[in-house]
Design an enzyme around this catalytic site. Structure first.
Site, PDB file in Angstrom:
ATOM      1  N   LYS A   1       0.845  -1.203   0.000  1.00 17.16           N
ATOM      2  CA  LYS A   1       0.000   0.000   0.000  1.00 17.16           C
ATOM      3  C   LYS A   1       0.879   1.252   0.000  1.00 17.16           C
ATOM      4  CE  LYS A   1      -3.761   2.591   1.183  1.00 17.16           C
ATOM      5  NZ  LYS A   1      -3.237   3.844   1.714  1.00 17.16           N
TER       6      LYS A   1
ATOM      7  N   TYR B   1      11.970   2.715   9.974  1.00 16.32           N
ATOM      8  CA  TYR B   1      12.139   3.552  11.164  1.00 16.32           C
ATOM      9  C   TYR B   1      13.481   4.277  11.211  1.00 16.32           C
ATOM     10  CZ  TYR B   1       7.767   2.051  13.271  1.00 16.32           C
ATOM     11  OH  TYR B   1       6.436   1.841  13.530  1.00 16.32           O
TER      12      TYR B   1
ATOM     13  N   PRO C   1      -7.220   7.850  21.545  1.00 14.38           N
ATOM     14  CA  PRO C   1      -7.581   9.190  22.023  1.00 14.38           C
ATOM     15  C   PRO C   1      -6.352  10.102  22.073  1.00 14.38           C
ATOM     16  CG  PRO C   1      -7.492   7.671  23.869  1.00 14.38           C
ATOM     17  CD  PRO C   1      -7.226   6.854  22.636  1.00 14.38           C
TER      18      PRO C   1
ATOM     19  N   HIS D   1     -10.297  16.218  22.984  1.00 10.32           N
ATOM     20  CA  HIS D   1     -10.815  15.951  21.641  1.00 10.32           C
ATOM     21  C   HIS D   1     -11.757  14.765  21.799  1.00 10.32           C
ATOM     22  CE1 HIS D   1     -11.225  15.267  17.413  1.00 10.32           C
ATOM     23  NE2 HIS D   1     -10.551  14.128  17.442  1.00 10.32           N
TER      24      HIS D   1
END
Length: 319
Positions: free
Chosen positions: A42, A68, A124, A178
């Site tokens: 992808k 990385y 979150p 948020h």
């Protein structure tokens, strides 16, 4: 730190990540843009697709697939990777699984010798951004979350539709988590110095319209996720905006997620969205908006929610 440049590494090539990559290329924000994801085919395809469009970018950009070790000399690492929010699932319900994913990613980034800035968008976001700060030990100004930049944009848009002005003419903020405990700072919302709250009340004869706009802002993600599986265009543009402020040293005030140090009622340690000056040194100065007593109480509630949630994943800070 190393000499500041415009190399960006994106970790996570899902809907949010690929939309962010597209926004960055179309705006010409980065000189070098590296994409990392476990779905290597992808990534390869997205890199090819994006590079085919760079002829139309306002400035040269080299898009490539990476690993990385590419983070070693990156100026900005943007993390969108994580488990997606399912229909009906709150952002806070994602916390444990996404913290574990984040820990693994950040360890790999830091092992590369990374010495730049983190921008976190995985949810979150307030919890994960604080986790990254505490896990890495980096200064708070170098670990930034997308915060309520998107929420504030949603609020500005909805207000603009009611008042018949451009969204950019609306000065209005969502602050706090948020998520479900975020709050609209109606006491400061204005167009050309004129109170938005009072104008809406005058036009409709009640306070219901302001509440309706707030609820639609807060719950927008749930509605979009229910209809198409995830939100990505809005948050991608918000991430591009934050990235641009950092890489171009713009000194913009944006409602990013940053660590409080005594502001807004003496709160310390918690990460959440508040107006913050953003430039090439990171998130460098928090601006304290005057809050009404009701708004301060809602802000305090948001802080407590985030503190309690962070306490539940603190054990993951241990190696």
């Amino acid at each position: 730190m190393k000499t500041f440049g415009k190399k960006v590494v994106l970790i996570g090539d899902g809907s949010v990540g690929s939309s962010y990559a597209f926004a960055m290329v179309t705006q010409g924000v980065a000189d070098e843009f590296v994409i990392i994801d476990i779905a290597k085919d992808k990534v390869k395809a997205d890199v090819q697709d994006l590079n085919h469009g760079t002829v139309h970018s306002p400035s040269p950009v080299d898009v490539k697939a990476g690993e990385y070790e590419d983070c070693k000399d990156a100026d900005l690492v943007v993390i969108t990777a994580g488990a997606p929010q399912k229909p009906g699932e709150t952002r806070l319900q994602l916390v444990e699984k996404n913290t574990k994913i984040m820990k693994s990613i950040v360890k790999s980034v830091m092992d590369s010798g990374f010495d730049g800035y983190f921008l976190i968008a995985a949810n979150p976001v307030d919890i994960l951004t604080r986790f990254v700060k505490e896990y890495t030990g980096l200064p708070a100004e170098r670990v930034i979350g997308s915060g309520t930049v998107l929420d504030s944009a949603r609020l500005q848009y909805l207000i603009s539709q009611e008042l018949g002005v451009a969204p950019s003419s609306v000065d209005a903020s969502i602050i706090g988590e948020h998520g479900d405990t975020e709050l609209a700072v109606w006491s400061q919302a204005n167009v050309a110095g004129i109170s938005v709250y009072d104008t809406l009340k005058e036009q409709t004869g009640s306070e219901a319209k302001a509440e309706e706009i707030y609820v639609n802002t807060r719950d927008a993600a749930y509605e979009i996720i229910q209809a198409k599986g995830s939100t990505y265009y809005g948050i991608a543009l918000a991430l591009m905006r934050i990235s641009k402020a950092i890489l171009n040293n713009e000194n913009n005030v944006l409602n990013v997620s940053i660590q409080l140090d005594g502001q807004y009622g003496g709160h310390k340690g918690v990460y959440l969205g508040v107006p913050t000056l953003v430039n090439q040194h990171g998130a460098v100065k928090i601006y304290e908006m005057p809050l009404s007593a009701e708004e301060q109480a809602l802000f305090d509630k948001s802080v407590k929610t985030l503190e309690d949630t962070f306490d539940s994943i603190k054990y993951l800070l241990e190696d």
